[in-house]
Design an enzyme around this catalytic site. Sequence first.
Site, PDB file in Angstrom:
ATOM      1  N   SER A 167       0.823  -1.197   0.000  1.00 47.41           N
ATOM      2  CA  SER A 167       0.000   0.000   0.000  1.00 47.41           C
ATOM      3  C   SER A 167       0.868   1.262   0.000  1.00 47.41           C
ATOM      4  CB  SER A 167      -0.952  -0.045   1.202  1.00 47.41           C
ATOM      5  OG  SER A 167      -1.933   0.944   1.100  1.00 47.41           O
ATOM      6  N   ASP A 392      -8.248  -5.552  -6.248  1.00 47.78           N
ATOM      7  CA  ASP A 392      -8.093  -4.388  -5.365  1.00 47.78           C
ATOM      8  C   ASP A 392      -8.429  -3.120  -6.140  1.00 47.78           C
ATOM      9  OD1 ASP A 392      -7.285  -2.578  -3.379  1.00 47.78           O
ATOM     10  OD2 ASP A 392      -5.206  -2.615  -4.088  1.00 47.78           O
ATOM     11  N   HIS A 448      -6.351  -6.091  -1.823  1.00 48.84           N
ATOM     12  CA  HIS A 448      -5.269  -5.214  -1.383  1.00 48.84           C
ATOM     13  C   HIS A 448      -4.260  -5.959  -0.506  1.00 48.84           C
ATOM     14  CE1 HIS A 448      -3.696  -1.162  -0.963  1.00 48.84           C
ATOM     15  NE2 HIS A 448      -3.698  -1.249   0.345  1.00 48.84           N
TER      16      HIS A 448
END
Length: 471
Positions: A167, A392, A448
């Site tokens: 991320s 994601d 994610h």
Amino acid sequence: MLPLLCALLLALGPAHAAPAGHEVTYLPGLPKQPSFRHFSGHLCIGPTQRLHYWFVEAQNNPQGSPLVLWLNGGPGCSSMEGFLKEHGPFLVQPDGVTLKYNDYAWNKIANMLYLESPAGVGFSYSEDKKYATNDTEVAHNNYLALKEFLRLFPEYSKNDLFLTGESYGGVYIPTLAEWVMQDPSLNLKGIAVGNGLSSYEINDNSLVYFAYYHGLLGTQLWKDLQTFCCSEGKCNFHDNSNLNCTLKMAEMIEIVEESGLNIYNLYAPCAGGVPGSMRYEGDYLITHDLGNSFIRMPMRFSWRQNLFRMPVARNKVRMDPPCTNSTAPTMYLNSPEVRKALHISPDAPEWQVCSFEVNRSYKRLYMQMNDQYLKLLGAMKYRILVYNGDVDMACNFLGDEWFVDSLCQKVQVARRPWLYTVGGENQIGGFVKEFTNIAFLTVKGAGHMVPTDQPLAAFTHVSRFIKNEPY
């Protein structure tokens, strides 16, 4: 006591063994204590900062195994999420009390160092309680934390070193690598970034295509977006000044982020159900009212930014990202027995998955990571893996694929499926495209948090990366 202890450690000079006071000898919640050693404590960074780490030795041959640093993102979110819910050796169970051994723990192939960074995140803190920071300061402090860790654990200072993250780790890891690659005492071999933020502009532009081709937008909205946001074959959904484009982008955002879809995994349910625009739980404000903050603002963080601007926001704002549930790790890590077992300082705050204060005051200095990647690639000696779960929407695979393509490296292996073994049968794990010293890889059916959604596939491709085996 901790400042005095830090001063004493620094005065003693180089250590010769792992600090006995940091070893975790009994961890609550496990059915049986592990055969491998693990350590937890605070690293002294400068006069005030105390960054919490949890280090687990490789399950086999730790002396000969690589050292892998892991950072979760945010900015302001804890790497204990990666430890307890993704690829650590112990996975917290829904009761928030018990742990289960992870069959696909990454410490089966490497010594894993999980760092809570920056100060103010998780159990990391600063004695002066000042938590405003930025990308360059965090990169330098992460480097200092790594050096301090290796001072305490000198037996790992010569091991192959890999920097990995997820991320906003897409910013943390390349900027940290800039420091590490300049230090000849560190044996950096490469970096791996999962579902990383590599470019705000590319991430924003690609998300609109992702949403349309996954059936979210509908034909008319797509036509309107093309009409108002595109010209001469090029679309700008990122910071378009056309008012009609802005209005249509607001519709797009409402579908993707506000309708109840799980932005971190399109095909997963939304924990807690489809949210209303705002609700209260006790002292906590829960909101998913994003407005049209996509414009001139990174999509990935807009839900938090809108929350911070609201006048009702206060210190007890809960920082769970939308459609996620951090109740179990929060309960576990805030247990007094667990804090004691992990040698958490009494000065450390109550653990939360994400820090409102750190995120609110964090200054993002880099809009893209091209320079950092090109510097690493230019050295011609580091391996890079960029991998994405393909469902994601926070940091979508298409954007990171475009980003890797934009680095203009020579293609070595054309895009193809990569395989892994499930129940004795080969299955497609996703697709991979290999360039000189960098590869882009997708993980089929993962969101994610790839190791949470597809643990065996994640373990397989990371093992191949670390061991320098063909994907």
